[in-house]
Design an enzyme around this catalytic site. Structure first.
Site, PDB file in Angstrom:
ATOM      1  N   GLN A   1       0.848  -1.198   0.000  1.00  0.00           N
ATOM      2  CA  GLN A   1       0.000   0.000   0.000  1.00  0.00           C
ATOM      3  C   GLN A   1       0.882   1.245   0.000  1.00  0.00           C
ATOM      4  O   GLN A   1       1.686   1.451   0.910  1.00  0.00           O
ATOM      5  CB  GLN A   1      -0.949   0.027   1.210  1.00  0.00           C
ATOM      6  CG  GLN A   1      -2.012   1.112   1.021  1.00  0.00           C
ATOM      7  CD  GLN A   1      -2.946   1.297   2.193  1.00  0.00           C
ATOM      8  OE1 GLN A   1      -2.489   1.473   3.317  1.00  0.00           O
ATOM      9  NE2 GLN A   1      -4.236   1.292   1.948  1.00  0.00           N
TER      10      GLN A   1
ATOM     11  N   TYR B   1      -5.814  11.043   4.009  1.00  0.00           N
ATOM     12  CA  TYR B   1      -4.414  11.331   3.686  1.00  0.00           C
ATOM     13  C   TYR B   1      -4.316  12.124   2.376  1.00  0.00           C
ATOM     14  O   TYR B   1      -5.326  12.582   1.842  1.00  0.00           O
ATOM     15  CB  TYR B   1      -3.600  10.029   3.713  1.00  0.00           C
ATOM     16  CG  TYR B   1      -3.663   9.390   5.084  1.00  0.00           C
ATOM     17  CD1 TYR B   1      -3.152  10.071   6.189  1.00  0.00           C
ATOM     18  CD2 TYR B   1      -4.297   8.174   5.292  1.00  0.00           C
ATOM     19  CE1 TYR B   1      -3.255   9.528   7.470  1.00  0.00           C
ATOM     20  CE2 TYR B   1      -4.401   7.628   6.569  1.00  0.00           C
ATOM     21  CZ  TYR B   1      -3.875   8.310   7.655  1.00  0.00           C
ATOM     22  OH  TYR B   1      -3.983   7.799   8.914  1.00  0.00           O
TER      23      TYR B   1
ATOM     24  N   ARG C   1      -7.762   2.651  -3.050  1.00  0.00           N
ATOM     25  CA  ARG C   1      -8.634   2.697  -1.865  1.00  0.00           C
ATOM     26  C   ARG C   1      -9.147   4.115  -1.626  1.00  0.00           C
ATOM     27  O   ARG C   1      -8.394   5.085  -1.754  1.00  0.00           O
ATOM     28  CB  ARG C   1      -7.869   2.210  -0.631  1.00  0.00           C
ATOM     29  CG  ARG C   1      -8.808   1.949   0.536  1.00  0.00           C
ATOM     30  CD  ARG C   1      -8.190   1.191   1.660  1.00  0.00           C
ATOM     31  NE  ARG C   1      -9.202   0.381   2.317  1.00  0.00           N
ATOM     32  CZ  ARG C   1      -9.165  -0.024   3.562  1.00  0.00           C
ATOM     33  NH1 ARG C   1      -8.130   0.273   4.332  1.00  0.00           N
ATOM     34  NH2 ARG C   1     -10.137  -0.755   4.081  1.00  0.00           N
TER      35      ARG C   1
ATOM     36  N   GLY D   1      -9.601  -7.003   8.650  1.00  0.00           N
ATOM     37  CA  GLY D   1      -8.499  -6.349   9.314  1.00  0.00           C
ATOM     38  C   GLY D   1      -8.341  -6.890  10.719  1.00  0.00           C
ATOM     39  O   GLY D   1      -7.631  -7.874  10.970  1.00  0.00           O
ATOM     40  N   ARG D   2      -9.055  -6.289  11.664  1.00  0.00           N
ATOM     41  CA  ARG D   2      -8.896  -6.647  13.077  1.00  0.00           C
ATOM     42  C   ARG D   2      -9.129  -8.130  13.330  1.00  0.00           C
ATOM     43  O   ARG D   2      -8.463  -8.742  14.173  1.00  0.00           O
ATOM     44  CB  ARG D   2      -9.844  -5.786  13.919  1.00  0.00           C
ATOM     45  CG  ARG D   2      -9.408  -4.328  13.964  1.00  0.00           C
ATOM     46  CD  ARG D   2     -10.485  -3.429  14.514  1.00  0.00           C
ATOM     47  NE  ARG D   2     -11.624  -3.352  13.613  1.00  0.00           N
ATOM     48  CZ  ARG D   2     -12.729  -2.667  13.862  1.00  0.00           C
ATOM     49  NH1 ARG D   2     -12.854  -2.021  15.001  1.00  0.00           N
ATOM     50  NH2 ARG D   2     -13.712  -2.638  12.976  1.00  0.00           N
TER      51      ARG D   2
HETATM   52  C1  LIG Z   1      -4.453  -1.059  13.648  1.00  0.00           C
HETATM   53  C2  LIG Z   1      -5.064  -0.607  12.344  1.00  0.00           C
HETATM   54  C3  LIG Z   1      -4.251  -0.001  11.390  1.00  0.00           C
HETATM   55  C4  LIG Z   1      -4.778   0.397  10.156  1.00  0.00           C
HETATM   56  N1  LIG Z   1      -3.939   0.910   9.181  1.00  0.00           N
HETATM   57  C5  LIG Z   1      -4.417   1.135   7.931  1.00  0.00           C
HETATM   58  C6  LIG Z   1      -3.517   1.466   6.865  1.00  0.00           C
HETATM   59  O1  LIG Z   1      -2.294   1.534   6.998  1.00  0.00           O
HETATM   60  N2  LIG Z   1      -4.073   1.692   5.642  1.00  0.00           N
HETATM   61  C7  LIG Z   1      -5.432   1.613   5.412  1.00  0.00           C
HETATM   62  O2  LIG Z   1      -5.888   1.832   4.289  1.00  0.00           O
HETATM   63  N3  LIG Z   1      -6.288   1.275   6.420  1.00  0.00           N
HETATM   64  C8  LIG Z   1      -5.811   1.002   7.645  1.00  0.00           C
HETATM   65  N4  LIG Z   1      -6.674   0.561   8.629  1.00  0.00           N
HETATM   66  C9  LIG Z   1      -8.107   0.327   8.316  1.00  0.00           C
HETATM   67  C10 LIG Z   1      -8.334  -1.152   7.934  1.00  0.00           C
HETATM   68  O3  LIG Z   1      -7.737  -1.452   6.684  1.00  0.00           O
HETATM   69  C11 LIG Z   1      -9.828  -1.511   7.838  1.00  0.00           C
HETATM   70  O4  LIG Z   1     -10.429  -0.748   6.821  1.00  0.00           O
HETATM   71  C12 LIG Z   1     -10.586  -1.274   9.148  1.00  0.00           C
HETATM   72  O5  LIG Z   1      -9.860  -1.762  10.261  1.00  0.00           O
HETATM   73  C13 LIG Z   1     -11.979  -1.924   9.110  1.00  0.00           C
HETATM   74  O6  LIG Z   1     -11.877  -3.309   8.892  1.00  0.00           O
HETATM   75  P1  LIG Z   1     -11.985  -4.385  10.111  1.00  0.00           P
HETATM   76  O7  LIG Z   1     -13.269  -4.107  10.818  1.00  0.00           O
HETATM   77  O8  LIG Z   1     -11.964  -5.720   9.424  1.00  0.00           O
HETATM   78  O9  LIG Z   1     -10.811  -4.168  11.001  1.00  0.00           O
HETATM   79  C14 LIG Z   1      -6.158   0.203   9.881  1.00  0.00           C
HETATM   80  C15 LIG Z   1      -6.971  -0.395  10.865  1.00  0.00           C
HETATM   81  C16 LIG Z   1      -6.442  -0.815  12.070  1.00  0.00           C
HETATM   82  C17 LIG Z   1      -7.338  -1.500  13.059  1.00  0.00           C
END
Ligand SMILES: Cc1cc2nc3c(=O)[nH]c(=O)nc-3n(C[C@H](O)[C@H](O)[C@H](O)COP(=O)(O)O)c2cc1C
Length: 378
Positions: free
Chosen positions: A104, A176, A228, A320-321
């Site tokens: 990314q 961003y 994205r 993600g999480r």
């Molecule tokens: C710890 C953490 C770091 C994240 N860092 C990024 C990132 O670097 N780039 C990005 O596009 N989204 C980032 N996100 C957003 C996730 O990609 C995702 O869209 C969001 O957590 C919702 O999905 P989930 O409910 O499956 O976690 C981050 C989320 C978390 C929890």
């Protein structure tokens, strides 16, 4: 395996020729764990290795394309050729476990902590401060600086190709720099990079075109490009769902491999600029109308929820999480152990889940982001 879950395990060929073995994607997640010099750390490699054997594709944490776009402490760099060996180790770690590896690529703009960027020179589309950054006023980028950052995204893409990645995801979401140009709240320019809708779109599209040009010039094997975006902004005069559907309509014809919405909840409804008869994801899918695959995301924990995201019309579903809390999410579905999938974590889980210290501290210090419970997990 329960046959209800077979949609998750269909293969998918992306436009570039990249073949995905299933529909499950690891969402990009910053982990604050890279070395001071911008190289990927051993702890980080172990964290990715633990999560790359089930999913079809891993999108890495964001990497800065130039030093004044570094948005996080412990973020790794894609800004110089010296970073290529570090990038190569990350790509090889992910691919070694059987997943496709996408880098990314990112510039934080006004969201960068000033202490992380040379001279604290905070830049953006215009001089509009962000609440999250102590209201520091960023400097509006000069025309030639905007062009230089477009080239930086291209150079980071070339490095990703040389490092063996299968593709890049352009980070146009989460407030961003790309989004700062697209948003009427943060872009108050009156030159060719701002003014009306088309001009606000010019910088994100210039990045897309440059990344695609570099791929055509340098990639000897299939190499994917995704984009994205975030659907709405809470600020006055921020991006509305209507703006986003127009953006998506343009991007859907850009011959990208996929579009990836950034949502915390896949069922969430629009606030402004579209009616709430449908979810944001449904609005986006209707607009894209099968021109380009879409990745759905946001609070997907169970296989039933993941299948629901696909049935809505998303080609892919990102977690993600949940993949932090359950690295064996895919394997447990395949092996018929759905009841064993952990959707919480406990304070004793760091070693078992192979989570680097800075990410672990982030999880422990952000109550509400992760359901932390007492006791042992399955
Ligand atoms: C710890 C953490 C770091 C994240 N860092 C990024 C990132 O670097 N780039 C990005 O596009 N989204 C980032 N996100 C957003 C996730 O990609 C995702 O869209 C969001 O957590 C919702 O999905 P989930 O409910 O499956 O976690 C981050 C989320 C978390 C929890």
């Amino acid at each position: 395996m329960n046959s209800n879950f077979t949609p998750l395990f269909e293969e998918l060929a992306l436009r570039s020729g990249i073949q995905l073995k299933n529909r499950v994607v690891m969402a990009p997640m910053t982990n604050w764990s890279s070395n001071e010099d911008g190289t990927v750390s051993e702890e980080e490699l172990k964290y990715y290795e633990r999560r790359s054997s089930g999913v079809g594709m891993v999108i890495t944490a964001c990497t800065y394309v130039t030093r004044n776009g570094k948005g996080f402490a412990g973020e790794f760099g894609g800004d110089t050729d010296e970073m290529i060996p570090s990038l190569r180790s990350l790509a090889a770690t992910i691919k070694g476990q059987g997943a496709k590896a996408l880098l990314q690529i990112f510039h934080g703009g006004r969201m960068c902590p000033p202490e992380l960027i040379p001279g604290g020179d905070l830049v953006s589309a215009s001089d509009i401060p962000s609440d999250q950054n102590g209201n520091l006023v960023p400097r509006s980028l000069a025309d030639e600086e905007v062009e230089a950052i477009v080239r930086d995204f291209g150079e980071a893409t070339r490095r990703a190709i040389e490092a063996g990645f299968d593709g890049v995801e352009i980070h146009g979401a989460n407030g961003y720099l790309l989004q700062q140009f697209f948003s009427p709240h943060t872009n108050r320019r009156n030159d060719r990079w701002g003014g009306d809708f088309d001009k606000r779109l010019r910088f994100p599209l210039a990045v897309v075109d440059e990344v695609k040009r570099v791929v055509a010039a340098h990639a000897k094997q299939p190499f994917a490009v995704g984009y994205r975006f975030s659907p709405e902004e809470p600020e006055e005069n921020g991006i509305t769902m209507d703006d986003t559907l127009k953006l998506v309509n343009v991007l859907a014809d850009k011959q990208l491999d996929y579009l990836h919405v950034s949502l915390m909840e896949y069922k969430s409804k629009p606030r402004v600029g579209a009616d709430d008869s449908k979810s944001r994801l449904e609005w986006i899918l209707d607009t894209v109308a099968d021109r380009t695959p879409v990745i759905g995301v946001g609070s997907v924990h169970t296989p039933e929820e993941a299948v629901e995201v696909l049935q809505t019309g998303s080609a892919l579903v990102a977690l993600g999480r949940e993949l932090i809390m359950e690295p064996d999410w895919v394997q447990k579905i395949v092996e018929g152990q759905v009841n064993e999938i952990n959707t919480t974590l406990s304070k004793q889980d760091q070693q078992r889940l192979v989570i680097p210290d800075p990410l672990w501290q982030g999880i422990m210090n952000a109550p509400g982001w992760f359901p932390v419970v007492d006791g042992d997990q399955k």
